[in-house]
Design an enzyme around this catalytic site. Structure first.
Site, PDB file in Angstrom:
ATOM      1  N   HIS A  88       0.840  -1.198   0.000  1.00 22.59           N
ATOM      2  CA  HIS A  88       0.000   0.000   0.000  1.00 22.59           C
ATOM      3  C   HIS A  88       0.877   1.251   0.000  1.00 22.59           C
ATOM      4  CE1 HIS A  88      -3.508   2.464   1.512  1.00 22.59           C
ATOM      5  NE2 HIS A  88      -2.496   3.209   1.939  1.00 22.59           N
ATOM      6  N   GLU A  89       1.910   1.262   0.827  1.00 21.53           N
ATOM      7  CA  GLU A  89       2.786   2.440   0.909  1.00 21.53           C
ATOM      8  C   GLU A  89       3.632   2.595  -0.351  1.00 21.53           C
ATOM      9  OE1 GLU A  89       2.217   4.582   3.087  1.00 21.53           O
ATOM     10  OE2 GLU A  89       0.839   3.274   4.173  1.00 21.53           O
TER      11      GLU A  89
ATOM     12  N   HIS B 251       1.897   4.535  -2.994  1.00 19.46           N
ATOM     13  CA  HIS B 251       1.988   5.992  -2.827  1.00 19.46           C
ATOM     14  C   HIS B 251       3.301   6.521  -3.410  1.00 19.46           C
ATOM     15  CE1 HIS B 251      -1.674   6.517  -0.642  1.00 19.46           C
ATOM     16  NE2 HIS B 251      -1.309   5.809   0.400  1.00 19.46           N
TER      17      HIS B 251
ATOM     18  N   GLU C 167      -6.723   6.557  -0.794  1.00 18.67           N
ATOM     19  CA  GLU C 167      -6.536   5.372   0.034  1.00 18.67           C
ATOM     20  C   GLU C 167      -7.247   4.158  -0.554  1.00 18.67           C
ATOM     21  OE1 GLU C 167      -4.300   5.468   2.329  1.00 18.67           O
ATOM     22  OE2 GLU C 167      -4.065   7.595   1.880  1.00 18.67           O
TER      23      GLU C 167
END
Length: 672
Positions: A184-185, A188, A267
């Site tokens: 997930h990070e 980004h 998100e």
């Protein structure tokens, strides 16, 4: 939406951020002016007309503004200056990159050679995901004082990125769940969200400065009361602090509205990207469920949580502070991944967490194999379709097979070389020995040159590593090993990094010829270290159009075409095939540059200023050139990887080529 579109949207959000910031500043200025006029403007009326006159004829707002225009102008300018200067100060303080943010929240750096099992598992997961998506390994931090489950990625770009996870995440998540959070990070990082996030931190600091000043004054007056020291100024200080705190809430509210406007939808997209990374929806869904079941949830105790809440994996705020949340509701995020989820499931997970006797200790990693494992793929060549797939924007989110290949590649690196890549001193000789070459005369010349310039300890390490590299370092492992070494190189002072770049440049050009691998390694190192040393200058795309870059496109595609084709006619056909994808109507004529290294460097410097969405078409066109003959050599894959790094585009490496024959694709024509 692919990651090129994400980056373009992040740039548009940056412009929206400026507009929202200006509106928020105007709201704060208006509130401060109104408060000052309520105190000083009416007092002026009392002095001029007396109490009776004032009560009989209350002046209009315009009359008060006209009468006090000097005061209003001074207060407005002072307020704007305070907010802008505070924002600029905060942005400057974050100039060192993502590690600054992690340390400000109490993060502990995970050393490259860490032995703690939980830390080791975290580092392995981060390295696997980094290699799988073609990014340099970021710095890794643990927020030791935070019992909640949370994480964030911070920085201006991939080279200065840092990933931080809380102690709660480290102890309570299993490997699949931790991998989902890390993926997930990384989404980004790929999508350009980090640059927007760190700018948002600077903006928010300016908007919050009044409330923070008010809190400091109130705390100071409270300390005076507790210590028993009283004077006439104490009440005034407390009143001023209370006024600033109340006015500052306008900034707090504005900041939360801005964060909610910019952050919420990202998100959902990052969660979807994490599922595409890992192909294990239960991983990230399990992490979100544990957040819902855990008493501490995702809350952070740090007083700086308000500043960073928009970049967290899950909301770090609770109660009234969570209003205008930067994250979608937790249940909505879980159901987007696991439609069968029911809230009652949290009770079962809560019971499991309650009876857990101690933090999970991951099993020890298997011993490194003595010989390099044979990874899936061809012995010398990569199928063109594999590279074509890797270049598609949606494949910046690699599937399970890519993560498995990255894990196998890590395990296949010889232990002494792996250890050197994770050591601040050993990383330097490791990088340099990759440029020694195989020819005896050239190697002797380079070794003699290095012996005179390296410190004794580094020279001894180079000599110790050299036999290991000759025997067990596969050509396809060299660039991944360089990216593994970047966190260790970050620990060295800037002057040492500049010295390393000078040594690399000298070795590359020492024999008067530059091979494809030498150029690729030098280019990757220069790009990553330049972005690391000056992270705020790392380019996230520009405004140039293709029509502005005809000469640069000609040189770029000529070099790419010639790298994989021995015959001039075949190279020209590959050149035309690639450029036809990018410029279907009219293309610059084929011409081989006199000095391909200088021409390619010059081309990349200008093409890096292309708009992000144009870069997507450029990458697809380059791949069309490389795969024109139906095969991709290791040299072509390495050159394309270095070019994409120079364009600040993450190209997932075709890991099947990690065991390719190092002689394949080294073109004698590409020398000078």
């Amino acid at each position: 939406m692919n990651f090129f579109e994400h980056q373009d949207r992040a740039r548009r959000n940056s412009r929206r951020l400026v507009v929202l910031f200006v509106l928020a500043v105007l709201a704060i200025v208006a509130a401060v002016d109104a408060a000052v006029l309520a105190l000083f403007g009416i007092t002026t009326e009392y002095a001029a007309d007396g109490l009776y006159g004032h009560l009989m004829e209350t002046p209009s707002a315009l009359a008060i503004l006209e009468q006090n225009r000097g005061l209003v102008a001074a207060v407005s300018l002072g307020t704007v200056a305070l907010i802008v200067l505070a924002s600029l100060y905060r942005i400057a303080s974050l100039g060192a990159g993502g590690g600054t943010v992690a340390r400000a929240l109490g993060g502990t750096l995970v050393a490259p050679d860490v032995q703690d099992p939980l830390y080791r598992r975290l580092r392995n997961v981060v390295e696997e995901v980094a290699l799988a998506c073609g990014l340099p390994v970021p710095q890794i931090y643990v927020l030791e004082q935070e019992a909640g489950i949370n994480a964030f990625a911070a920085g201006y770009g991939a080279a200065d990125a840092a990933i931080a996870v809380t102690r709660g995440a480290l102890e309570l998540l299993d490997r699949d769940e931790l991998q989902g959070v890390v993926a997930h990070e990384f989404s980004h990082i790929l999508n350009g969200d980090m640059r927007l996030n760190i700018r948002l931190m600077g903006v928010l600091f300016g908007l919050l400065v009044l409330s923070q000043l008010g809190r400091v004054l109130l705390d100071g007056s409270r300390h005076v009361r507790v210590s028993g020291r009283r004077d006439g100024k104490q009440g005034g200080v407390a009143l001023l602090g209370l006024a600033l705190l109340l006015l500052g809430w306008i900034g707090v509210l504005s900041g939360r509205l801005i964060k909610a406007a910019v952050s919420r939808q990202r998100e959902f997209l990052a969660d979807a990207a994490a599922v595409q990374f890992t192909r294990q929806p239960q991983g990230i869904a399990g992490a979100l469920k544990k957040i819902g079941a855990l008493a501490a949830g995702s809350t952070l105790r740090s007083p700086r949580t308000e500043e960073v809440s928009h970049m967290l994996f899950a909301s770090g705020l609770r109660g009234l502070a969570a209003l205008f949340a930067t994250h979608p509701p937790l249940e909505a995020r879980i159901k987007a991944i696991d439609p069968a989820f029911r809230p009652a499931e949290l009770e079962r997970i809560r019971a499991q967490l309650a009876i857990r006797p101690q933090p999970e200790t991951p099993p020890q990693a298997p011993a490194r194999p003595a010989l390099l494992p044979i990874l899936p793929g061809l012995p010398d060549l990569l199928p063109a379709a594999a590279l074509s797939a890797a270049a598609r924007a949606d494949l910046a989110q690699p599937a399970t097979q890519r993560l498995e290949q990255a894990a196998a590649l890590l395990q296949g690196i010889a232990a002494p070389l792996y250890a050197a890549a994770h050591d601040a001193e050993g990383a330097v000789p490791l990088v340099l020995l990759m440029l020694l070459g195989a020819e005896a005369d050239h190697r002797r010349q380079r070794l003699d040159w290095l012996r005179e310039r390296l410190p004794p300890a580094q020279w001894a390490q180079l000599l110790a590593l050299l036999p290991e590299a000759d025997a067990r370092l596969h050509p396809g492992q060299r660039l991944p090993l360089l990216e593994l070494a970047l966190p260790a190189l970050r620990q060295r002072p800037p002057e040492a990094l500049h010295g390393l770049l000078e040594q690399v440049e000298a070795l590359v050009h020492m024999d008067g010829r530059v091979t494809v691998f030498e150029y690729a390694l030098g280019r990757l190192l220069r790009t990553h270290l330049a972005d690391l040393l000056t992270p705020r200058q790392a380019r996230a795309g520009g405004r140039l159009k293709l029509i502005d870059c005809q000469a640069e496109l000609r040189d770029l595609f000529a070099v790419l075409a010639h790298c994989g084709h021995d015959e001039a006619a075949a190279a020209r056909r590959a050149y035309e095939a690639g450029l036809a994808r990018l410029l279907p109507l009219e293309r610059p004529p084929w011409r081989w540059p006199d000095d391909w290294v200088t021409a390619l460097d010059r081309a990349l410097a200008r093409l890096d200023r292309l708009a992000v969405l144009i870069k997507q078409g450029l990458v697809e066109a380059m791949v069309a050139t490389v795969e024109h003959d139906g095969r991709v050599t290791l040299a072509e894959a390495e050159l394309l990887r270095a070019i994409c790094a120079g364009l600040h585009v993450a190209l997932p490496p075709p890991l099947q080529v990690a065991v390719a024959d190092g002689t394949a694709g080294v073109q004698p024509a590409l020398v000078r």
